[in-house]
Design a protein around this motif. Structure first.
Motif, PDB file in Angstrom:
ATOM      1  N   GLU A 230       0.819  -1.212   0.000  1.00 34.74           N
ATOM      2  CA  GLU A 230       0.000   0.000   0.000  1.00 34.74           C
ATOM      3  C   GLU A 230       0.856   1.267   0.000  1.00 34.74           C
ATOM      4  O   GLU A 230       0.414   2.315  -0.482  1.00 34.74           O
ATOM      5  N   ALA A 231       2.084   1.160   0.545  1.00 35.87           N
ATOM      6  CA  ALA A 231       3.001   2.301   0.513  1.00 35.87           C
ATOM      7  C   ALA A 231       3.635   2.470  -0.867  1.00 35.87           C
ATOM      8  O   ALA A 231       4.281   3.493  -1.126  1.00 35.87           O
ATOM      9  N   GLY A 232       3.470   1.463  -1.751  1.00 34.26           N
ATOM     10  CA  GLY A 232       4.001   1.549  -3.104  1.00 34.26           C
ATOM     11  C   GLY A 232       5.257   0.752  -3.353  1.00 34.26           C
ATOM     12  O   GLY A 232       5.833   0.801  -4.444  1.00 34.26           O
ATOM     13  N   VAL A 233       5.731   0.009  -2.356  1.00 31.23           N
ATOM     14  CA  VAL A 233       6.973  -0.742  -2.476  1.00 31.23           C
ATOM     15  C   VAL A 233       6.762  -1.933  -3.415  1.00 31.23           C
ATOM     16  O   VAL A 233       5.783  -2.675  -3.286  1.00 31.23           O
ATOM     17  N   ASN A 234       7.688  -2.125  -4.352  1.00 29.13           N
ATOM     18  CA  ASN A 234       7.661  -3.255  -5.275  1.00 29.13           C
ATOM     19  C   ASN A 234       8.331  -4.446  -4.601  1.00 29.13           C
ATOM     20  O   ASN A 234       9.536  -4.434  -4.363  1.00 29.13           O
ATOM     21  N   GLU A 235       7.549  -5.468  -4.299  1.00 26.94           N
ATOM     22  CA  GLU A 235       8.078  -6.629  -3.578  1.00 26.94           C
ATOM     23  C   GLU A 235       9.132  -7.400  -4.376  1.00 26.94           C
ATOM     24  O   GLU A 235       9.906  -8.171  -3.809  1.00 26.94           O
ATOM     25  N   GLN A 236       9.166  -7.190  -5.699  1.00 25.77           N
ATOM     26  CA  GLN A 236      10.110  -7.917  -6.543  1.00 25.77           C
ATOM     27  C   GLN A 236      11.461  -7.220  -6.654  1.00 25.77           C
ATOM     28  O   GLN A 236      12.395  -7.766  -7.232  1.00 25.77           O
ATOM     29  N   GLN A 237      11.565  -6.019  -6.104  1.00 24.53           N
ATOM     30  CA  GLN A 237      12.807  -5.253  -6.177  1.00 24.53           C
ATOM     31  C   GLN A 237      13.410  -5.091  -4.779  1.00 24.53           C
ATOM     32  O   GLN A 237      12.685  -4.983  -3.787  1.00 24.53           O
ATOM     33  N   PRO A 238      14.762  -5.091  -4.667  1.00 25.55           N
ATOM     34  CA  PRO A 238      15.390  -4.967  -3.341  1.00 25.55           C
ATOM     35  C   PRO A 238      15.180  -3.576  -2.748  1.00 25.55           C
ATOM     36  O   PRO A 238      15.021  -2.591  -3.473  1.00 25.55           O
TER      37      PRO A 238
END
Length: 369
Positions: A183-191
């Motif tokens: 929800e904060a916008g963090v891409n789980e696939q990127q470090p």
């Protein structure tokens, strides 16, 4: 002399970082005497106290002689004395920074009838601290806080097999944590890694514009997303820095409770932070750390973890009026230590990610690099 301390009160009245630095000494008491360990601490430290295995019970009281968010009313002090008396402790150990007086806490143990009190003190405390260790810091030397606390308990024969900081990674709702990140916008696939700019005292701040430039370069040159963390009260600061950095930076201050935050730190490949309790959480979890280190307490560097300490002087007008700290500041003022530049921060991040930095040599890490 053989001691039989089976029920020990450990007094560490300040913040969570301070309690974490005392955890090896608390473990030494537990291992040596097999004692029940009760810790008296502040509301600001109780969260980590519950995650240290060697602590059996926690008592909370916000004393008026230590800087905390608030202090309890005087009536509660008398109630605390009785609560301590009822527990019939064999001994009390008072952990302090060298700029603090142990005597108010010692009076507490005296009124509660604890027969043995262990602590540092400059003047002779007589019966208030009847296992007195003369305090030579910082006038003859400065030790890391962890070493200071270990040396204190060694005065009554306590030793530990491991001097690492103690902290368990808590069980949390993993789905909820991941949902908050998405929800904060963090891409789980990127470090990603953590930038932690917030601090309780303005004199320990690193300039916002340098956080922004450093963050941009970490993203552009290293490809990491950045979580800008902090307390709810630091939300505006996190947003200012994240928006200044731009794409790839996410302000998450106030989104996570303490347990969730500890899990995030444990998952971060490195932490970049000002000198606050967060760096001791990282040290306890073995997370390499870059510390933008205002020289308020030079004995509080990360303990036994790969790190880069980037020190800077506190402006004269913001320095403490505590005469013990004034004495220490004279040394650092003579060194003329400038504010770390963005290149210093970026190079430290690169070196830690490459595994090129090891543990500092305790307190010498501050001014011998």
């Amino acid at each position: 002399m053989t001691h039989n301390y089976r029920n020990i009160l450990c007094i560490r009245l300040d913040n969570m970082g301070d309690l974490l630095m005392s955890s090896p000494a608390i473990a030494a008491l537990k291992e040596t005497f097999g004692a029940k360990i009760t810790v008296l601490t502040s509301a600001m430290a109780v969260g980590v106290a519950n995650l240290i295995d060697e602590i059996d019970e926690v008592m909370v009281y916000n004393v008026p002689w230590v800087k905390t968010n608030e202090h309890d009313k005087s009536e509660a002090f008398y109630s605390l004395v009785e609560q301590i008396r009822e527990r019939q402790f064999d001994a009390a150990v008072i952990f302090t920074v060298y700029s603090q007086s142990p005597l108010p806490a010692a009076m507490l143990t005296y009124l509660a009838g604890i027969p043995v009190c262990v602590g540092y003190c400059r003047e002779n405390p007589y019966q208030l601290i009847n296992h007195w260790v003369p305090d030579k810091e910082p006038y003859e030397f400065i030790r890391h806080q962890v070493r200071r606390d270990l040396d204190l308990v060694s005065a009554i024969g306590a030793k530990t097999a491991s001097e690492h900081l103690r902290l368990n990674v808590p069980d949390i709702n993993e789905f909820l944590l991941e949902q908050k990140l998405r929800e904060a916008g963090v891409n789980e696939q990127q470090p990603w890694l953590i930038l932690h700019p917030g601090v309780s005292e303005p004199k320990r701040e690193y300039p916002v514009e340098r956080w922004i430039e450093a963050g941009r370069r970490v993203i552009d040159e290293l490809g990491y997303q950045l979580l800008i963390t902090g307390a709810a009260s630091e939300k505006s600061l996190a947003e200012e820095i994240a928006y200044g950095i731009g794409t790839g930076a996410f302000p998450v201050a106030g989104l996570f409770n303490l347990n969730e935050f500890i899990v995030l730190v444990a998952r971060s490949p490195i932490l970049v932070s000002v000198n606050t309790g967060t760096i001791h959480i990282a040290a306890a979890l073995g997370v390499p750390t870059v510390v933008l280190y205002a020289l308020t307490n030079p004995q509080h560097t990360p303990w036994q973890v790969p790190c880069k300490v980037l020190p800077f002087e506190v402006p004269v007008e913001a320095q403490s009026r505590n005469e013990v700290i004034v004495h220490v500041n004279k040394y650092f003022s003579a060194q003329q230590i400038p504010m770390p530049c963005v290149d210093d921060v970026l190079n430290a991040v690169k070196e830690l990610l490459a595994g090129e930095l090891q543990h500092p040599v305790e307190i010498q890490a501050i001014y011998e690099q």
